[in-house]
Design a protein around this motif. Structure first.
Motif, PDB file in Angstrom:
ATOM      1  N   ASP A 128       0.299   2.869   0.166  1.00  0.00           N
ATOM      2  CA  ASP A 128      -0.930   2.868  -0.972  1.00  0.00           C
ATOM      3  C   ASP A 128      -2.112   3.614  -0.393  1.00  0.00           C
ATOM      4  O   ASP A 128      -3.013   3.203   0.127  1.00  0.00           O
ATOM      5  CB  ASP A 128      -1.380   1.556  -1.134  1.00  0.00           C
ATOM      6  N   ASN A 139      -4.461   5.681  -1.596  1.00  0.00           N
ATOM      7  CA  ASN A 139      -5.608   5.392  -2.222  1.00  0.00           C
ATOM      8  C   ASN A 139      -6.195   4.329  -2.174  1.00  0.00           C
ATOM      9  O   ASN A 139      -7.367   3.808  -2.877  1.00  0.00           O
ATOM     10  CB  ASN A 139      -5.630   6.000  -3.563  1.00  0.00           C
ATOM     11  N   GLY A 140      -5.622   3.071  -2.022  1.00  0.00           N
ATOM     12  CA  GLY A 140      -5.797   1.933  -1.820  1.00  0.00           C
ATOM     13  C   GLY A 140      -6.344   1.252  -2.890  1.00  0.00           C
ATOM     14  O   GLY A 140      -7.196   0.442  -3.070  1.00  0.00           O
ATOM     15  N   ASP A 141      -5.500   1.515  -4.103  1.00  0.00           N
ATOM     16  CA  ASP A 141      -5.964   0.717  -5.253  1.00  0.00           C
ATOM     17  C   ASP A 141      -5.045  -0.294  -5.522  1.00  0.00           C
ATOM     18  O   ASP A 141      -4.991  -0.837  -6.715  1.00  0.00           O
ATOM     19  CB  ASP A 141      -5.928   1.834  -6.234  1.00  0.00           C
ATOM     20  N   LYS A 185      -1.910  -0.276  -5.804  1.00  0.00           N
ATOM     21  CA  LYS A 185      -0.625   0.263  -6.463  1.00  0.00           C
ATOM     22  C   LYS A 185       0.017   1.357  -5.776  1.00  0.00           C
ATOM     23  O   LYS A 185      -0.938   1.905  -5.036  1.00  0.00           O
ATOM     24  CB  LYS A 185      -0.629   0.568  -7.874  1.00  0.00           C
ATOM     25  N   VAL A 186       1.123   1.595  -5.742  1.00  0.00           N
ATOM     26  CA  VAL A 186       1.860   2.821  -5.457  1.00  0.00           C
ATOM     27  C   VAL A 186       2.263   3.598  -6.345  1.00  0.00           C
ATOM     28  O   VAL A 186       3.118   3.323  -7.439  1.00  0.00           O
ATOM     29  CB  VAL A 186       2.887   2.551  -4.342  1.00  0.00           C
ATOM     30  N   ASP A 234      -0.648   8.163  -5.373  1.00  0.00           N
ATOM     31  CA  ASP A 234      -0.716   8.088  -3.842  1.00  0.00           C
ATOM     32  C   ASP A 234      -0.107   9.566  -3.355  1.00  0.00           C
ATOM     33  O   ASP A 234      -0.170   9.728  -2.290  1.00  0.00           O
ATOM     34  CB  ASP A 234      -0.054   6.941  -3.528  1.00  0.00           C
TER      35      ASP A 234
END
Ligand SMILES: Nc1ncnc2c1ncn2[C@@H]1O[C@H](COP(=O)(O)OP(=O)(O)OP(=O)(O)O)[C@@H](O)[C@H]1O
Ligand SMILES: Nc1ncnc2c1ncn2[C@@H]1O[C@H](COP(=O)(O)OP(=O)(O)OP(=O)(O)O)[C@@H](O)[C@H]1O
Ligand SMILES: [Mg+2]
Ligand SMILES: [Mg+2]
Lengths: 340, 304, 525, 380
Positions: free
Chosen positions: A30, A32-34, A36-37, A95
């Motif tokens: 992940d 971008n760290g949101d 979700k992938v 990502d």
């Protein structure tokens, strides 16, 4: 369209490992760290071509599903649209941006832009592509697989006592001419006086012209053909089948296919390379700024498979692939010789 | 290989490459004689090609596929005809929009569905097929090819002998005069365009379900424009237009067969040849062409 | 005429009304046409004659009214229905298709199978019956104007019409051809008991050839009578709704016998030309030659026009007038010869050279080359002098309107607005726009080609007045005309053109119809 | 019922009628597209959302939209000028390619740096595009070849010429790096020869190409509507015979108009290769429908350069929005479908309005006539 992607030849690299070098994106997978992938895939060709481009997308799909990831895929992206399309993916919080082929190389500058700051980049093929810090390059040496493919089909030709083979490609460009030369060189490893006819239809997707090219080769006595094509591959292979001409697959393993049937599978499947990268990605080990070069005889891919080998054909092929891997035979040099 | 086989190969390949062009060119010829420079022929062919495979795939019958392809060519023509010869919207605008629409729509649909291959059957004419050189080219073909034997004379007869064709020519030459004579100018133009749709649809359907057996994105690859070039090359005469199709088909056949015979030529130049030839023919035989005088001129009652 | 009233009514139109936007083209028109008569339909431009016929033929949807054919009410929705019913029309324009052959044109509009040999036989048969010989296999584009008219007639007559309509059929015919046509029409009504509707502007024709006349004015029936019971003057008066007083205009309408035309030139004109006779010519054409494909269209043509003089160039249409017009418009370059304006030889290879030298042209075909129908009245008035309203390449709308307003007032151009498209003006006003524009450049020479063609009496009167006024202010006017009376009424000298040559130049005093007739025929007199 | 309603509509003022019909037409396009997406398993609302997000939803989206709009507008403005002179150019796609090729050749082959390189490239592209279009004028003069026909066919010739250029190493094919096989495309043009951008992606990025396009649109409008030259152009377009009588060299002016249209298309080609939207290099696909779409913009704008501005923007929106739509699982070809339908939706209403009014006046006549026999019948 066209599968000039991974086949754009390649600078012979010095290392084939990704360990240690490059940078590891934070938080992989992940990135971008949101929470979700999301994998974004751009393909220059038709993603329903039952071949090269489809395999790339399918591989991502299958793998992503097993991990519960999301895949955004877009086919038939014009090279002119590559940059905009990649930026669009970044804006949609992917990502990883994965390019289907180096035709879309103009998307790469986006990897340096703030909008794509938190993404990993997977770019197949190193043909004429400089390695940049924000991307992971995955490539093979295009001539190796076609060269070995030529060798494999020549084994079958020798068994049948035929000496004439054909190579059909779409646009007549350097990459396709190079592949034709490698194919010829491969065949001549077994049958030194073999005759190899090359036809360019001008269009990977013009099935009717592909078939006419095949027909012309058939009436010239061609007994084995490599349809190095996109959307028109199946049409050509079907005609070859009906005339008893042996065929090779362009890029994927289709030994199980019955309609059309193939005799040799040449596997330089972008999907397989991509799957390996995704494995690394899932494990948080995929580094940017490095090139991964897939070498025949060293890595599982690229490779060549005779669908129904008889006698010692499989062993001979295996040995040959081994020699390529060990550097005893240089496909590039052989292709140079055959091409001139 | 013997020279005879080489010729046979090129000829039969040429015939196959010519046939879809010839069907559509008959239609385009009719449309142009009536005064419509129809550029949506590409849309009609592509639509026909897609539908033929979709319908064959759904019904399991290649023949039904062929008919469905014709029908879709016709539907596209009906849309074009009503927009440009009823609502009087510029025919090139309509044509460009339809070409874009059909390319987009077929690409979209092929990406969201999958189809099974189908192909119509082949008819060999015993005896004749053994004639050296031309036998295999002319007498071993998929059955729709033989429709051309009827369609070319029919097209000629319609234009040159039928009242409908006489009116069509009148409408293409001088619509104002035709109008006061009581000919419904735009109706005739619509009808000509519809014929064009039927025949172009057939051309496209033949390409997919006759020649190749499957559909792929943008399968017609600009054949519609080659057809326009052929009619122009033919100086608006049916025979010469057919000759144009044959020439372009044969040129392609040679281009595809020559490498197999050990000859290579510049591909880009060869692909551009039909367009260059059409333009050259117009330039060289300027005095001979019989371009319909009202070609590409819309007709509106009371505009003069 | 007693005969006419006894005949059964072939066609009866009642209350026909057609409105185009705000224009009432036909306003409750009643018209009865009997079998066995030639019915003249007369009216100014825009009176609604053509519209009425278009309604009758189903080319235009009417807004109200009924049509009765042989006492039965009928609906005619398209020309084929009209044809099937027995209505045939010879249109003035656009009715033959040039690349097609005679027989193909003749069968166009029929229904059913096309049968060439039968059609050819019919063409020959009809041609024989009416004295209209033609080769059915000829292509129309190889035929002369007269022959084309023959094809039109054959096309109509072959269908055995009970009502035959001819819209200004003689405008492209020579005098002899016109006479021939009228004798055919006479046969058609007397021997075959058909009805003929003849639309014309030429009063002489109407009075000579018809049995009854209906005059339309502003969409309404103004007058109807048996021809024998009226005079040309009366018809002219009914047509315009007032007296036509000027002798010259009456002459132009064919009211005055040709023989007297020789002395019809007014004293005013003669004195004007006398006053300027010794000045150098304003326009001098010397040995002009124009060839097309080896055939001379203009052959060693020489002509001079003095300032203040109106010179007529008289001849039958198609003898080089159009070509001369194109030479003087700078559209065609002569292969030899010179054009001098104000004593200076003009370099014709330079564009606009003639215009700069002070040459104005009222072209023959107004819609084709006189006005831009979709541009505004103001724009049409200034386009030749556009430089005057331009500074630094930009057009000043204000200046343009000022000039246009002045011209519109001066030339009495009636329009709803200067920004209205010229299309919305009547024919006479359109012609005034052309004349105003051409004269606004203060030309020293004015070429007026058929300036009254298709105009109604009122407009003709106005046009003559303005041409005279121009001449009296010193402009050299070359009047190209096919109407003898017009030339006689306006000009001081007449040059006769035949086959591209000037066959003679006569002063109006020497000009008699006989001498001019011989010159027109190419015989020096 | 429906007849009454349509008659009611037809009685509206023409302007309003067209407006109402346009709204209806666009609504029909929206419904059709929605149905198509839904029927193939996609979500219409997600798709719309994606298009909006991708085109105008953020500064970066706006950047992409505007980058795309610039070449479209340039092509469209040129087409307007040409159409004004009554000449229908349909070969913009090829002219764009030729212009792009010229720009690429000049910048890559010549050792120019800085603004000079850019200036020469733009100029070369305009000249090349104009010259290519002028070949059609030449063919008209020599052989009477219809302009529509020749410009159309020349497009395909241009495509092959470009393909040849990028496949030929001495010409424009990219340079080979060590062992690699060069692709069929040119090298990127030197950075000094590129059009500057203000602001950087993902913030609002405005490329100079956009300003060039807008300036040309305004300039064209001024020239067409305010100058003597524009006046002459209009005359030539509306009635060439009168124009000839007025001393205008009609053929020359029409040819010039076509050349200008070609030059504008060529310039658009240069803007493509010199701005990010064209990847800074020549590829066989460089024109990427910019010519065809630019022509459509002009047609939808009815040949008015300033009206072309919003329509170029709309087409830019569809192009940039199309990049986002794939995320919803809907193939981005849907955008091409919508674009084509929208073109029809914008060109149809004026024509339909005219038709309806004609019909209405005809049926009014029918209504007037209808009672007549009944009355007579009653009397009898
Ligand atoms: N699409 C067509 N193909 C061939 N022949 C046709 C076609 N349409 C009409 N015809 C022939 O042309 C003739 C007239 O056709 P049609 O019935 O369509 O015209 P119509 O309705 O009489 O015309 P209108 O009412 O417009 O004057 C007939 O002989 C018909 O057979
Ligand atoms: N299609 C049309 N649209 C609008 N107005 C028209 C149309 N046709 C005719 N009119 C107008 O209707 C009126 C009658 O025209 P019409 O053509 O019937 O006159 P006309 O008597 O035949 O004249 P002319 O002698 O010039 O032939 C004129 O004012 C004309 O401008
Ligand atoms: Mg994430
Ligand atoms: Mg009239």
């Amino acid at each position: 369209g066209g599968n000039n992607g991974t086949n754009t030849g390649g600078a012979i690299p010095t290392a084939n490992t990704t360990e240690g070098a490059g940078t590891l994106p934070k938080g992989e997978p992940d990135v971008n760290g949101d929470g979700k992938v999301v994998i974004g895939v751009l393909s220059p060709g038709d993603i329903n071509d039952h071949g090269y481009y489809e395999s790339f997308v399918d591989e991502a799909d299958t793998f992503a599903k097993s991990k519960g990831w999301t895949v955004i895929k877009r086919g038939s992206v014009a090279p002119t649209d590559a940059l905009a399309a990649a930026r669009a993916l970044c804006q949609q919080k992917v990502d990883m941006v994965a390019l289907g082929a180096s035709e879309l190389k103009d998307a790469i500058p986006a990897s340096e832009e703030p909008v794509c700051a938190n993404t990993a980049w997977y770019v197949p093929a190193s043909g004429n592509l400089p390695l940049t810090p924000k991307i992971m390059l995955s490539s093979d040496i295009a001539s190796q697989s076609v060269f070995a493919g030529g060798y494999a089909i020549a084994l079958l030709m020798k068994e049948k006592g035929v000496t004439k083979a054909g190579f059909i490609a779409g646009p007549s460009a350097d990459y396709s001419q190079r592949a034709a030369a490698a194919f010829k060189a491969g065949i001549r490893q077994v049958i030194p006086n073999a005759d190899v006819v090359t036809t360019f239809t001008g269009d990977n997707n013009d099935s009717a012209k592909g078939k006419e090219a095949m027909q012309a080769q058939i009436s010239q006595g061609v007994k084995a053909v490599y349809p190095y094509l996109g959307g028109s591959t199946d049409a050509v292979a079907t005609l070859a089948n009906s005339s008893g001409v042996m065929t090779l697959t362009p890029g994927t393993d289709r030994c199980d296919s019955t309609s059309p049937k193939f005799d040799v599978s040449v596997l330089f499947s972008p999907g397989d390379y991509f799957a390996a990268a995704l494995q690394d990605f899932a494990a948080g080990k995929l580094r940017m700024g490095v090139a991964r070069v897939w070498k025949m005889g060293v890595d599982p891919y690229p490779t060549v498979k005779i669908c129904n080998p008889t006698g010692d054909q499989a062993d001979k092929l295996k040995a040959f692939i081994g020699e390529i891997g060990s550097g005893k035979i240089d496909s590039e040099k052989e292709a140079d010789k055959a091409g001139s | 290989m013997s020279a005879v086989t080489d010729v046979e190969t090129i000829l039969s390949s040429g015939v196959r490459l010519t046939v879809p062009l010839a069907f559509a060119a008959c239609g385009e010829y009719l449309a142009e004689r009536a005064g419509t420079l129809n550029i949506s022929v590409e849309a009609m062919m592509l639509g026909g090609a897609f539908t033929s495979i979709a319908a064959a795939s759904a019904t399991g019958s290649a023949t039904i596929g062929l008919l469905a392809g014709i029908a879709v060519g016709f539907v596209i023509a009906v849309v074009h005809a009503n927009l440009s010869h009823r609502a009087e919207i510029n025919t090139f605008v309509v044509g460009l929009a339809l070409n874009a629409l059909v390319l987009g729509l077929t690409s979209y649909l092929i990406a969201t569905s999958s189809f099974v291959s189908h192909q119509v059957s082949q008819i060999n004419i015993p005896g004749l097929r053994d004639i050296p050189m031309i036998g295999p080219a002319l007498f071993v073909e998929r059955w729709p090819v033989y429709l051309l034997i009827g369609i070319i004379p029919l097209t000629w007869w319609l234009i040159e002998r039928s009242r409908w064709g006489l009116e069509l020519r009148a409408v293409g030459e001088n619509p104002q005069a035709a109008d006061v004579t009581g000919i419904h100018v735009n109706k005739r133009r619509r009808q000509a365009l519809m014929w064009c749709g039927l025949l172009s649809g057939l051309g496209g359907a033949y390409l997919a379900v006759g020649e190749v057996g499957s559909f792929n994105q943008n399968m017609t690859a600009g054949r519609g424009y080659i057809v326009i070039a052929a009619v122009i090359f033919g100086a608006w005469r049916l025979g010469r237009s057919m000759l144009g199709c044959a020439l372009f088909g044969l040129a392609d056949a040679m281009r595809l067969a020559l490498p197999a015979l050990g000859v290579t030529l510049n591909d880009e130049f060869l692909i551009a040849v039909p367009y260059l030839l059409a333009l050259l023919a117009m330039l060289l035989f300027a005095t001979q062409h019989r371009q319909p005088r009202a070609l590409a001129q819309p007709f509106e009652r009371g505009s003069t | 005429m007693a005969l006419a009233t006894e005949q059964p009514t072939a066609l009866q139109l009642r209350g026909i009304t057609k409105v185009y936007g705000s224009v009432v083209a036909c306003d409750a028109v009643d018209l009865a046409v009997n079998s066995g008569e030639i019915h003249g339909l007369l009216g100014e431009n825009g009176a609604g004659k053509s519209t009425l016929m278009k309604v009758l033929l189903g080319l235009v949807n009417r807004d109200a009214g009924t049509i009765e054919y042989r006492g039965r009410q009928v609906e005619i929705n398209d020309p084929q229905a009209a044809a099937a019913m027995g209505l045939g029309m010879v249109h003035q324009h656009f009715s033959l298709i040039e690349p097609l052959r005679v027989w193909e044109n003749v069968v166009l509009g029929d229904v059913g199978k096309v049968d060439r040999s039968r059609a050819c036989a019919q063409v020959e048969e009809v041609g024989r019956r009416y004295g209209l010989p033609i080769d059915p296999l000829q292509r129309i584009d190889q035929l002369s104007a007269g022959e084309r008219q023959r094809v039109e007639l054959i096309k109509c007559l072959r269908r055995d019409p009970s009502v035959l309509i001819l819209d200004e059929p003689t405008s492209v015919l020579t005098q002899a051809e016109s006479l021939e046509l009228f004798s055919v029409l006479r046969r058609v009504v007397q021997e075959e008991n058909r009805a003929v509707i003849l639309i014309s502007h030429k009063l002489a024709e109407i009075t000579a050839a018809t049995d009854r006349v209906t005059v339309l004015r502003k969409g309404k029936v103004a007058f109807r009578t048996a021809t024998a019971e009226t005079t040309a003057q009366e018809l002219a008066r009914q047509m315009v709704g007032r007296d036509v007083s000027l002798r010259a205009e009456a002459a132009a309408l064919g009211v005055l016998p040709v023989e007297r035309g020789g002395r019809a030139g007014t004293a005013e004109v003669e004195s004007a030309s006398a006053a300027v006779a010794d000045l150098p010519p304003a326009l001098r054409l010397t040995d002009l030659v124009v060839e097309a494909g080896g055939v001379p269209l203009i052959d060693k043509l020489s002509l001079t026009v003095q300032p203040g003089e109106i010179v007529g160039l008289y001849g039958v249409e198609g003898n080089g007038q159009a070509t001369l017009g194109e030479v003087l418009a700078g559209l065609v370059h002569p292969s030899s010869g010179t054009v001098e304006v104000g004593g200076k030889v003009i370099d014709l290879s330079r564009p606009k050279a003639l215009q700069r030298a002070g040459l104005g042209i009222v072209p023959e075909d107004r819609h084709h080359s006189g006005v831009v129908l979709d541009m505004s009245v103001a724009e049409n008035l200034v386009f030749k002098t556009v430089d005057d309203v331009t500074s630094g390449g930009f057009i000043s709308k204000r200046k343009m309107h000022a000039i246009a307003q002045r011209l519109a007032t001066e030339y009495n151009i009636i329009t709803s607005s200067l920004d209205a498209p010229v299309r919305s003006l009547s024919g006479g006003n359109q012609q005034r726009v052309v004349l105003a524009r051409e004269l606004s450049g203060n030309p020293s020479v004015l070429i007026a080609a058929q300036p009254t063609h298709g105009l109604d009496v009122g407009a003709i009167e106005d046009m003559y007045l303005r041409l005279r006024k121009a001449a009296s202010s010193g402009v050299a006017v070359l009047l190209v005309s096919t109407e003898l009376e017009e030339v006689m009424a306006l000009c001081a000298r007449v040059a006769v053109i035949s086959s591209g040559r000037i066959t003679g130049v006569l002063s109006i005093a020497e000009a008699t119809a006989e001498r001019l007739g011989m010159l027109v025929g190419g015989i020096a007199a | 019922m429906s007849a009454t309603r349509s008659r009611g509509l037809a009685q509206m003022r023409t302007g309003w009628l067209i407006a109402v019909l346009s709204v209806i037409a666009v609504a029909v396009v929206a419904v059709l597209s929605g149905v198509l997406i839904a029927a193939t398993g996609g979500s219409p609302s997600d798709s719309l959302d994606a298009v909006v997000k991708g085109s105008i939803g953020s500064q970066s989206s706006w950047s992409t939209t505007l980058l795309n709009a610039a070449p479209l507008l340039i092509v469209a403005v040129g087409s307007c000028i040409c159409a004004r002179a009554g000449t229908f150019n349909i070969g913009q796609e090829g002219q764009v390619l030729i212009g792009a090729m010229a720009a690429a050749a000049v910048t890559i082959k010549m050792d120019l740096v800085g603004p000079a390189a850019l200036g020469v490239a733009l100029l070369a592209a305009a000249v090349a595009g104009g010259a290519w279009a002028s070949l059609s004028s030449l063919m008209l003069k020599i052989g009477g070849v219809n302009i529509v026909v020749s410009t159309l066919l020349m497009t395909f010739v241009a495509q092959q010429l470009i393909t040849y250029a990028v496949n030929t190493s001495w010409f424009l094919q990219e340079k080979k790096i060590s062992y690699a096989t060069p692709a069929p495309e040119s090298d990127q043009i030197p950075s000094g020869a590129r059009l500057r951008s203000f602001g950087n992606y993902p913030n609002l990025q405005l490329n100079v190409g956009l300003f060039i396009a807008l300036a040309l649109a305004v300039l064209a409008a001024v020239v067409m509507y305010r100058t003597r030259w524009g006046f002459r152009l209009k005359m030539v377009g509306l009635n060439p015979f009168v124009a000839r009588h007025a001393g205008i060299r009609v053929a020359g002016l029409a040819a010039l108009a076509l050349a200008i249209s070609g030059a504008f298309s060529g310039l658009a080609g240069a803007v493509l290769v010199a701005s990010p939207v064209g990847n800074f290099r020549l590829q066989p696909g460089t024109s990427h429908m910019f010519g065809w779409d630019g022509l459509l913009v002009a047609l939808v704008a009815r040949d008015r350069p300033l009206v072309a501005v919003p329509f170029a923007l709309l087409f830019g929106v569809l192009r940039s929005g199309g990049n986002f739509i794939a995320a919803t699982g809907v193939p981005s070809f849907i955008v091409d479908v919508v674009k084509a339908l929208l073109v029809l939706a914008f060109v149809a209403p004026p024509a339909l309005a005219k038709m309806m009014q004609r019909r209405a006046s005809a049926s009014r006549a029918a209504v007037v006539e209808q009672p007549a026999p009944t009355l007579e019948g009653a009397a009898a």
